[in-house]
Motif scaffolding. Sequence first.
Motif, PDB file in Angstrom:
ATOM      1  N   SER A   7      -3.106 -19.594  -4.356  1.00 15.43           N
ATOM      2  CA  SER A   7      -3.560 -19.768  -5.731  1.00 15.43           C
ATOM      3  C   SER A   7      -3.066 -21.131  -6.219  1.00 15.43           C
ATOM      4  O   SER A   7      -2.883 -22.050  -5.420  1.00 15.43           O
ATOM      5  CB  SER A   7      -3.043 -18.619  -6.606  1.00 15.43           C
ATOM      6  OG  SER A   7      -1.626 -18.564  -6.558  1.00 15.43           O
ATOM      7  N   HIS A   8      -2.813 -21.263  -7.517  1.00 11.27           N
ATOM      8  CA  HIS A   8      -2.465 -22.562  -8.114  1.00 11.27           C
ATOM      9  C   HIS A   8      -0.986 -22.852  -7.867  1.00 11.27           C
ATOM     10  O   HIS A   8      -0.159 -22.832  -8.779  1.00 11.27           O
ATOM     11  CB  HIS A   8      -2.789 -22.506  -9.605  1.00 11.27           C
ATOM     12  CG  HIS A   8      -2.977 -23.829 -10.253  1.00 11.27           C
ATOM     13  ND1 HIS A   8      -3.977 -24.711  -9.902  1.00 11.27           N
ATOM     14  CD2 HIS A   8      -2.297 -24.441 -11.257  1.00 11.27           C
ATOM     15  CE1 HIS A   8      -3.913 -25.793 -10.656  1.00 11.27           C
ATOM     16  NE2 HIS A   8      -2.895 -25.652 -11.481  1.00 11.27           N
ATOM     17  N   LYS A   9      -0.662 -23.131  -6.599  1.00 14.33           N
ATOM     18  CA  LYS A   9       0.724 -23.320  -6.187  1.00 14.33           C
ATOM     19  C   LYS A   9       0.817 -24.469  -5.188  1.00 14.33           C
ATOM     20  O   LYS A   9      -0.132 -24.743  -4.443  1.00 14.33           O
ATOM     21  CB  LYS A   9       1.269 -22.055  -5.495  1.00 14.33           C
ATOM     22  CG  LYS A   9       1.262 -20.796  -6.341  1.00 14.33           C
ATOM     23  CD  LYS A   9       2.443 -20.758  -7.283  1.00 14.33           C
ATOM     24  CE  LYS A   9       2.556 -19.405  -7.974  1.00 14.33           C
ATOM     25  NZ  LYS A   9       3.725 -19.343  -8.879  1.00 14.33           N
ATOM     26  N   SER A  39      -5.431 -27.704  -1.653  1.00 14.19           N
ATOM     27  CA  SER A  39      -5.681 -26.674  -2.646  1.00 14.19           C
ATOM     28  C   SER A  39      -5.705 -25.334  -1.915  1.00 14.19           C
ATOM     29  O   SER A  39      -5.323 -25.250  -0.751  1.00 14.19           O
ATOM     30  CB  SER A  39      -7.001 -26.924  -3.389  1.00 14.19           C
ATOM     31  OG  SER A  39      -7.103 -26.070  -4.516  1.00 14.19           O
ATOM     32  N   GLY A  40      -6.135 -24.279  -2.624  1.00 12.82           N
ATOM     33  CA  GLY A  40      -6.176 -22.960  -2.014  1.00 12.82           C
ATOM     34  C   GLY A  40      -7.443 -22.226  -2.392  1.00 12.82           C
ATOM     35  O   GLY A  40      -8.045 -22.486  -3.438  1.00 12.82           O
ATOM     36  N   TRP A  41      -7.864 -21.293  -1.545  1.00 12.53           N
ATOM     37  CA  TRP A  41      -9.097 -20.535  -1.813  1.00 12.53           C
ATOM     38  C   TRP A  41      -8.984 -19.693  -3.076  1.00 12.53           C
ATOM     39  O   TRP A  41      -9.998 -19.382  -3.710  1.00 12.53           O
ATOM     40  CB  TRP A  41      -9.426 -19.642  -0.621  1.00 12.53           C
ATOM     41  CG  TRP A  41      -9.790 -20.376   0.632  1.00 12.53           C
ATOM     42  CD1 TRP A  41      -9.227 -20.204   1.867  1.00 12.53           C
ATOM     43  CD2 TRP A  41     -10.800 -21.373   0.784  1.00 12.53           C
ATOM     44  NE1 TRP A  41      -9.810 -21.054   2.779  1.00 12.53           N
ATOM     45  CE2 TRP A  41     -10.793 -21.777   2.144  1.00 12.53           C
ATOM     46  CE3 TRP A  41     -11.702 -21.982  -0.074  1.00 12.53           C
ATOM     47  CZ2 TRP A  41     -11.649 -22.757   2.653  1.00 12.53           C
ATOM     48  CZ3 TRP A  41     -12.568 -22.957   0.417  1.00 12.53           C
ATOM     49  CH2 TRP A  41     -12.533 -23.323   1.764  1.00 12.53           C
ATOM     50  N   ALA A  42      -7.777 -19.306  -3.464  1.00 14.13           N
ATOM     51  CA  ALA A  42      -7.597 -18.521  -4.683  1.00 14.13           C
ATOM     52  C   ALA A  42      -7.336 -19.401  -5.906  1.00 14.13           C
ATOM     53  O   ALA A  42      -7.003 -18.900  -6.971  1.00 14.13           O
ATOM     54  CB  ALA A  42      -6.438 -17.531  -4.504  1.00 14.13           C
ATOM     55  N   ASP A  43      -7.512 -20.696  -5.737  1.00 16.49           N
ATOM     56  CA  ASP A  43      -7.320 -21.669  -6.812  1.00 16.49           C
ATOM     57  C   ASP A  43      -8.689 -22.104  -7.332  1.00 16.49           C
ATOM     58  O   ASP A  43      -9.624 -22.295  -6.542  1.00 16.49           O
ATOM     59  CB  ASP A  43      -6.556 -22.878  -6.269  1.00 16.49           C
ATOM     60  CG  ASP A  43      -6.066 -23.818  -7.356  1.00 16.49           C
ATOM     61  OD1 ASP A  43      -6.760 -23.977  -8.367  1.00 16.49           O
ATOM     62  OD2 ASP A  43      -4.985 -24.401  -7.163  1.00 16.49           O
ATOM     63  N   GLY A  44      -8.812 -22.289  -8.627  1.00 15.43           N
ATOM     64  CA  GLY A  44     -10.072 -22.737  -9.197  1.00 15.43           C
ATOM     65  C   GLY A  44     -10.482 -24.129  -8.786  1.00 15.43           C
ATOM     66  O   GLY A  44     -11.614 -24.552  -9.053  1.00 15.43           O
ATOM     67  N   TYR A  45      -9.590 -24.874  -8.117  1.00 17.05           N
ATOM     68  CA  TYR A  45      -9.866 -26.267  -7.785  1.00 17.05           C
ATOM     69  C   TYR A  45     -10.098 -26.520  -6.288  1.00 17.05           C
ATOM     70  O   TYR A  45      -9.974 -27.651  -5.835  1.00 17.05           O
ATOM     71  CB  TYR A  45      -8.704 -27.142  -8.255  1.00 17.05           C
ATOM     72  CG  TYR A  45      -8.551 -27.236  -9.753  1.00 17.05           C
ATOM     73  CD1 TYR A  45      -9.593 -27.658 -10.556  1.00 17.05           C
ATOM     74  CD2 TYR A  45      -7.333 -26.915 -10.363  1.00 17.05           C
ATOM     75  CE1 TYR A  45      -9.451 -27.753 -11.927  1.00 17.05           C
ATOM     76  CE2 TYR A  45      -7.178 -27.020 -11.742  1.00 17.05           C
ATOM     77  CZ  TYR A  45      -8.243 -27.438 -12.515  1.00 17.05           C
ATOM     78  OH  TYR A  45      -8.091 -27.540 -13.882  1.00 17.05           O
TER      79      TYR A  45
END
Length: 373
Positions: free
Chosen positions: A271-273, A242-248
């Motif tokens: 982000s969500h990528k 996941s990523g720090w800019a992702d909600g998950y």
Amino acid sequence: MRYVSHLPCATKEEDHVLIPMSDGVRLSARIWRPTSSDHEPVPAVLEYIPYRKRDLTAVRDSVNHPYIAGHGYACVRVDLRGTGESEGVLTDEYLEREQTDAEEVLAWLAAQPWCDGTTGMMGISWGAFAALQVAARQPPSLKAVVIASFTDDRHADDMHYMGGAMLSDNLAEAGTMFAYGTCPPDPALVGDRWREMWFERLEHTRPWVLEWLRHQRRDDYWRHASVAEDYRAVRCPVLASSGWADGYSNAVTRLLANLDVPRKGLIGPWSHKFPHLGEPGPAIGYLQEVVRWWDHWLKGVDNGVMDGPMLRTWMQDSVPPSTSYEERPGRWVAEPGWPSPNVHPVTHPLTRHRIEPPADPAQAGDGAEAGRR
């Protein structure tokens, strides 16, 4: 059928393969596989989502799956029932029927003459949810999963009631999925039935938010398909990112801490990528890592994929506030396991208008060490 030959394995592609379900509904698959699999079967990798392989994810699919197929796998991109060119109606997310469909798809794949009987699942967001949820059902052919931007807790850590608080995403996501679920299939693939299939969707699709608002507390509706209810149910290896800019981003470390299977975690600045498409950067060569994972767990290649740290994460440097970033400066750090033996809690007393230094001098030292790391 199209052929691709610039990768290690020459591949061919089929746009619309129908997979029969036990209730008579047929799901549409797009398949990339080595041409040699006609006489040399290979493992199959499934991505299973409702986002219309013919248009909405077509560009992304045309990058990910040919690459993996070109390294010796049958890559299968299936639209959930009621989406894309699949028959039926999609009435909510993560239903029992969705998961039994996935199990039937995996069984169908394992039985194909071009598959060696071994399967994996991969995906981001809904595709990652699906892979983790199906892994907990332990279908016999499923030997490993690769998941990105997901959660293991549908109530407290998804877009509905984050931490128990109702989110506006209840309405936003319901609107998005209402739009996707009422789009017609492509007549070029399904033929004259497209209008009948479309009208069935229009007649039976309802805004999912109506159901979500009936379940504002953690009940059996949310417990269903929440892997956090029983981590022991997952018995196959998991590569989670996941990523720090992702909600998950929180779910990666929860899986590392609670699963009892071979597992690796990756958290970048994204982000969500997918990590190879990661924004903000830097992106990474994620598909290469995915192929290494499949080579080891689906083909038995001794490639050292489990060597090294359990968790790799991008330690971000401080930057001025902004609404978006192209890149996040920082460095990669690693932990041998999670919870990490290198992370220690430090207790700071709270007083009026300030946070006091640790009462225990030994903790002050631990805090200094943590700061240097």
